[in-house]
Enzyme design. Sequence first.
Site, PDB file in Angstrom:
ATOM      1  N   CYS A 142      -9.978  -2.044  21.225  1.00  0.00           N
ATOM      2  CA  CYS A 142      -9.872  -2.634  22.566  1.00  0.00           C
ATOM      3  C   CYS A 142     -11.225  -2.754  23.251  1.00  0.00           C
ATOM      4  N   HIS A 165       1.146  -3.546   6.188  1.00  0.00           N
ATOM      5  CA  HIS A 165       0.024  -3.413   7.132  1.00  0.00           C
ATOM      6  C   HIS A 165      -1.268  -3.979   6.543  1.00  0.00           C
ATOM      7  N   GLU A 166      -1.155  -4.761   5.447  1.00  0.00           N
ATOM      8  CA  GLU A 166      -2.355  -5.244   4.759  1.00  0.00           C
ATOM      9  C   GLU A 166      -2.239  -6.755   4.583  1.00  0.00           C
ATOM     10  N   CYS A 181       0.844  -1.198   0.000  1.00  0.00           N
ATOM     11  CA  CYS A 181       0.000   0.000   0.000  1.00  0.00           C
ATOM     12  C   CYS A 181       0.884   1.255   0.000  1.00  0.00           C
ATOM     13  N   HIS A 182       0.283   2.395  -0.317  1.00  0.00           N
ATOM     14  CA  HIS A 182       1.057   3.633  -0.462  1.00  0.00           C
ATOM     15  C   HIS A 182       1.813   4.074   0.787  1.00  0.00           C
ATOM     16  N   THR A 183       1.241   3.791   1.944  1.00  0.00           N
ATOM     17  CA  THR A 183       1.908   4.228   3.172  1.00  0.00           C
ATOM     18  C   THR A 183       3.238   3.511   3.372  1.00  0.00           C
ATOM     19  N   ARG A 216      -1.785   3.258  21.194  1.00  0.00           N
ATOM     20  CA  ARG A 216      -1.448   4.258  20.192  1.00  0.00           C
ATOM     21  C   ARG A 216       0.017   4.709  20.258  1.00  0.00           C
ATOM     22  N   CYS A 221     -13.044   3.999  22.146  1.00  0.00           N
ATOM     23  CA  CYS A 221     -13.911   2.869  21.791  1.00  0.00           C
ATOM     24  C   CYS A 221     -15.270   3.001  22.471  1.00  0.00           C
ATOM     25  N   CYS A 270      -9.105   3.852  18.335  1.00  0.00           N
ATOM     26  CA  CYS A 270      -8.773   3.275  19.637  1.00  0.00           C
ATOM     27  C   CYS A 270      -7.428   3.826  20.117  1.00  0.00           C
ATOM     28  N   CYS A 279      -6.651  -3.170   4.624  1.00  0.00           N
ATOM     29  CA  CYS A 279      -6.540  -1.712   4.453  1.00  0.00           C
ATOM     30  C   CYS A 279      -7.484  -1.206   3.368  1.00  0.00           C
ATOM     31  N   CYS A 295     -11.203   1.606  25.879  1.00  0.00           N
ATOM     32  CA  CYS A 295     -10.651   2.957  26.014  1.00  0.00           C
ATOM     33  C   CYS A 295     -11.777   3.983  25.809  1.00  0.00           C
ATOM     34  N   ARG A 306      -3.584  -3.227  -7.120  1.00  0.00           N
ATOM     35  CA  ARG A 306      -2.963  -3.804  -5.933  1.00  0.00           C
ATOM     36  C   ARG A 306      -2.012  -4.925  -6.309  1.00  0.00           C
TER      37      ARG A 306
HETATM   38  P1  NAD Z   1      -3.469   5.259  -6.279  1.00  0.00           P
HETATM   39  O1  NAD Z   1      -2.184   5.914  -6.588  1.00  0.00           O
HETATM   40  O2  NAD Z   1      -3.689   3.844  -6.694  1.00  0.00           O
HETATM   41  O3  NAD Z   1      -4.666   6.125  -6.895  1.00  0.00           O
HETATM   42  C1  NAD Z   1      -4.684   7.503  -6.977  1.00  0.00           C
HETATM   43  C2  NAD Z   1      -5.459   7.889  -8.249  1.00  0.00           C
HETATM   44  O4  NAD Z   1      -5.638   9.310  -8.248  1.00  0.00           O
HETATM   45  C3  NAD Z   1      -4.741   7.527  -9.546  1.00  0.00           C
HETATM   46  O5  NAD Z   1      -5.612   6.791 -10.392  1.00  0.00           O
HETATM   47  C4  NAD Z   1      -4.387   8.889 -10.151  1.00  0.00           C
HETATM   48  O6  NAD Z   1      -4.421   8.882 -11.573  1.00  0.00           O
HETATM   49  C5  NAD Z   1      -5.479   9.781  -9.569  1.00  0.00           C
HETATM   50  N1  NAD Z   1      -5.135  11.205  -9.507  1.00  0.00           N
HETATM   51  C6  NAD Z   1      -3.943  11.770  -9.195  1.00  0.00           C
HETATM   52  N2  NAD Z   1      -4.030  13.107  -9.243  1.00  0.00           N
HETATM   53  C7  NAD Z   1      -5.302  13.406  -9.574  1.00  0.00           C
HETATM   54  C8  NAD Z   1      -6.007  14.625  -9.778  1.00  0.00           C
HETATM   55  N3  NAD Z   1      -5.392  15.804  -9.660  1.00  0.00           N
HETATM   56  N4  NAD Z   1      -7.313  14.570 -10.100  1.00  0.00           N
HETATM   57  C9  NAD Z   1      -7.933  13.366 -10.242  1.00  0.00           C
HETATM   58  N5  NAD Z   1      -7.315  12.185 -10.063  1.00  0.00           N
HETATM   59  C10 NAD Z   1      -6.006  12.205  -9.745  1.00  0.00           C
HETATM   60  O7  NAD Z   1      -3.665   5.372  -4.700  1.00  0.00           O
HETATM   61  P2  NAD Z   1      -4.654   4.561  -3.726  1.00  0.00           P
HETATM   62  O8  NAD Z   1      -4.045   3.276  -3.336  1.00  0.00           O
HETATM   63  O9  NAD Z   1      -6.012   4.540  -4.311  1.00  0.00           O
HETATM   64  O10 NAD Z   1      -4.627   5.509  -2.431  1.00  0.00           O
HETATM   65  C11 NAD Z   1      -5.191   6.794  -2.480  1.00  0.00           C
HETATM   66  C12 NAD Z   1      -4.868   7.584  -1.221  1.00  0.00           C
HETATM   67  O11 NAD Z   1      -5.559   7.022  -0.106  1.00  0.00           O
HETATM   68  C13 NAD Z   1      -3.395   7.604  -0.825  1.00  0.00           C
HETATM   69  O12 NAD Z   1      -3.070   8.935  -0.428  1.00  0.00           O
HETATM   70  C14 NAD Z   1      -3.349   6.663   0.349  1.00  0.00           C
HETATM   71  O13 NAD Z   1      -2.267   6.933   1.204  1.00  0.00           O
HETATM   72  C15 NAD Z   1      -4.681   6.957   0.994  1.00  0.00           C
HETATM   73  N6  NAD Z   1      -5.179   5.977   1.984  1.00  0.00           N
HETATM   74  C16 NAD Z   1      -5.795   6.466   3.093  1.00  0.00           C
HETATM   75  C17 NAD Z   1      -6.296   5.616   4.066  1.00  0.00           C
HETATM   76  C18 NAD Z   1      -7.029   6.153   5.270  1.00  0.00           C
HETATM   77  O14 NAD Z   1      -7.311   5.391   6.191  1.00  0.00           O
HETATM   78  N7  NAD Z   1      -7.369   7.438   5.313  1.00  0.00           N
HETATM   79  C19 NAD Z   1      -6.157   4.227   3.899  1.00  0.00           C
HETATM   80  C20 NAD Z   1      -5.541   3.748   2.743  1.00  0.00           C
HETATM   81  C21 NAD Z   1      -5.050   4.626   1.780  1.00  0.00           C
HETATM   82  C1  022 Z   2      -3.094   3.246   5.426  1.00  0.00           C
HETATM   83  N1  022 Z   2      -3.084   4.573   5.570  1.00  0.00           N
HETATM   84  C2  022 Z   2      -2.785   5.123   4.390  1.00  0.00           C
HETATM   85  C3  022 Z   2      -2.609   4.114   3.513  1.00  0.00           C
HETATM   86  N2  022 Z   2      -2.809   2.954   4.172  1.00  0.00           N
HETATM   87  C4  022 Z   2      -3.331   5.262   6.757  1.00  0.00           C
HETATM   88  C5  022 Z   2      -2.357   6.087   7.289  1.00  0.00           C
HETATM   89  C6  022 Z   2      -2.625   6.798   8.461  1.00  0.00           C
HETATM   90  C7  022 Z   2      -3.857   6.689   9.080  1.00  0.00           C
HETATM   91  C8  022 Z   2      -4.814   5.836   8.554  1.00  0.00           C
HETATM   92  C9  022 Z   2      -4.545   5.121   7.388  1.00  0.00           C
HETATM   93  C10 022 Z   2      -4.142   7.453  10.246  1.00  0.00           C
HETATM   94  C11 022 Z   2      -5.115   8.420  10.345  1.00  0.00           C
HETATM   95  C12 022 Z   2      -5.069   8.941  11.631  1.00  0.00           C
HETATM   96  C13 022 Z   2      -4.059   8.284  12.301  1.00  0.00           C
HETATM   97  N3  022 Z   2      -3.466   7.381  11.455  1.00  0.00           N
HETATM   98  C14 022 Z   2      -3.680   8.523  13.721  1.00  0.00           C
HETATM   99  C15 022 Z   2      -4.454   7.616  14.603  1.00  0.00           C
HETATM  100  C16 022 Z   2      -4.301   8.013  16.054  1.00  0.00           C
HETATM  101  O1  022 Z   2      -3.424   8.792  16.382  1.00  0.00           O
HETATM  102  O2  022 Z   2      -5.103   7.503  16.861  1.00  0.00           O
HETATM  103  C17 022 Z   2      -2.417   6.534  11.796  1.00  0.00           C
HETATM  104  C18 022 Z   2      -2.635   5.201  12.119  1.00  0.00           C
HETATM  105  C19 022 Z   2      -1.561   4.350  12.472  1.00  0.00           C
HETATM  106  C20 022 Z   2      -0.271   4.872  12.509  1.00  0.00           C
HETATM  107  C21 022 Z   2      -0.053   6.200  12.165  1.00  0.00           C
HETATM  108  C22 022 Z   2      -1.112   7.016  11.820  1.00  0.00           C
HETATM  109  C23 022 Z   2       0.864   3.980  12.905  1.00  0.00           C
HETATM  110  O3  022 Z   2       0.690   2.886  13.354  1.00  0.00           O
HETATM  111  N4  022 Z   2       2.103   4.396  12.745  1.00  0.00           N
HETATM  112  C24 022 Z   2      -4.025   4.604  12.088  1.00  0.00           C
HETATM  113 ZN    ZN Z   3      -2.792   1.033   3.507  1.00  0.00          ZN
END
Ligand code: NAD
Ligand code: 022
Ligand code: ZN
Length: 375
Positions: free
Chosen positions: A92, A62-63, A40-42, A110, A98, A106, A169, A95, A370
Amino acid sequence: MKSRAAVAFEAGKPLEIVEVDLDGPKAGEVLIEIKATGICHTDEFTLSGSDPEGLFPAILGHEGAGVVVDVGPGVTSMKKGDHVIPLYTPECRECPSCLSRKTNLCTAIRSTQGQGVMPDGTSRFSYRGKKIHHYMGCSTFSNYTVLPEIAVAKVNPAAPFDKICYVGCGVTTGIGAVINTAKVEIGATAAVFGLGGIGLNVIQGLKLAGADMIIGVDLNNGKKEWGERFGMTHFVNPSEIQGDVVAHIVNMTKRGADQIGGADYTFDCTGNVKVMRQALEASHRGWGQSIIIGVAGAGQEISTRPFQLVTGRIWKGTAFGGARGRTDVPKIVNWYMAGKIQIDPMITHTMPLEDINKGFQLMHEGKSIRSVVIF
Ligand code: NAD
Ligand code: 022
Ligand code: ZN
């Protein structure tokens, strides 16, 4: 014991496959044999050195999905042989977070999780006598890993590991953002910005929730076919339209006697702060909600005119799709088993651990949805 693992020794360097030492589970912990893990991207964000909180050396990932092979003292909810998915957001159930029922974040473990260690402050991993950090509490790029019981979801044993690892994830994040965070209702109008591994899962979540109009937005025309496969009804390439993407979406979604446009729900799945603003402003005056899923680079900021919020738009964010892992992840696995959601087509590449760096390369080049490593 020994475990084969891909170790991130230094920022910016490829992962190295080595045999690491792993201590068994302590009280409240479980030892898991990882059978498959997504990339995954992270993981890349941390490996690149761009993550200010990144620690090295570390075992990233993480996946994952796997099997419990040993449990420490006091573990009650799991036994040897259970099929499980590691959770980077634990649950948990004790907390204040939760118990609030208002968040999935949770707080039980953390601080130690962020420091790359187990809740007792130590690491279970080492290499040639030197400590290796855990990552997001999961470290699924190792054939064996140790997790606290509260950070493990027990899932349907009939489910294939090489598919359900993605529930750890991407699948849960995308579908959860729709169901838990936005709480999308039947008949809603939605726009999804970024059709990668997250955006496509948002689209299938919207389909599941009964949305009528599902607009996908991506700069890459190749994503049109991908979006349609999961329920997208309209596609917009911002580089190919006249004028501004916000005005374009507002126009497409005009309805009612007042002819005010805007989507009921929008989702940022890009991590680009400019796109986050577009997503907010493309949501409907008075009630539109925009959900930030994408993770922006360190130190980046979002902006808009406060008028956008004064006129009723709502800006939200979500981590892990607002899912409570031990409760929700097993349900999502069963939705997959029942054919309610798809996972298989999104797993575009699989590889052995030895080729994990190729998986990072494919993700970097935007060639994969993926990649999954199969142990
Ligand atoms: P990805 O790179 O597979 O997909 C991103 C898409 O966005 C691509 O298809 C790209 O062409 C498009 N894109 C880029 N710039 C653009 C723009 N200006 N306008 C429109 N489209 C555009 O990435 P992904 O695996 O789908 O992940 C997306 C994001 O989600 C990442 O930042 C990732 O870290 C995040 N993420 C967050 C969480 C969370 O819990 N919040 C969990 C997992 C992933
Ligand atoms: C997963 N992520 C992006 C791609 N795949 C992702 C990254 C960060 C978070 C969630 C998903 C996130 C959002 C908010 C937080 N995190 C903070 C949570 C908190 O402080 O309670 C986050 C998480 C884990 C970790 C860091 C940041 C870590 O284990 N290092 C859920
Ligand atoms: Zn992820």
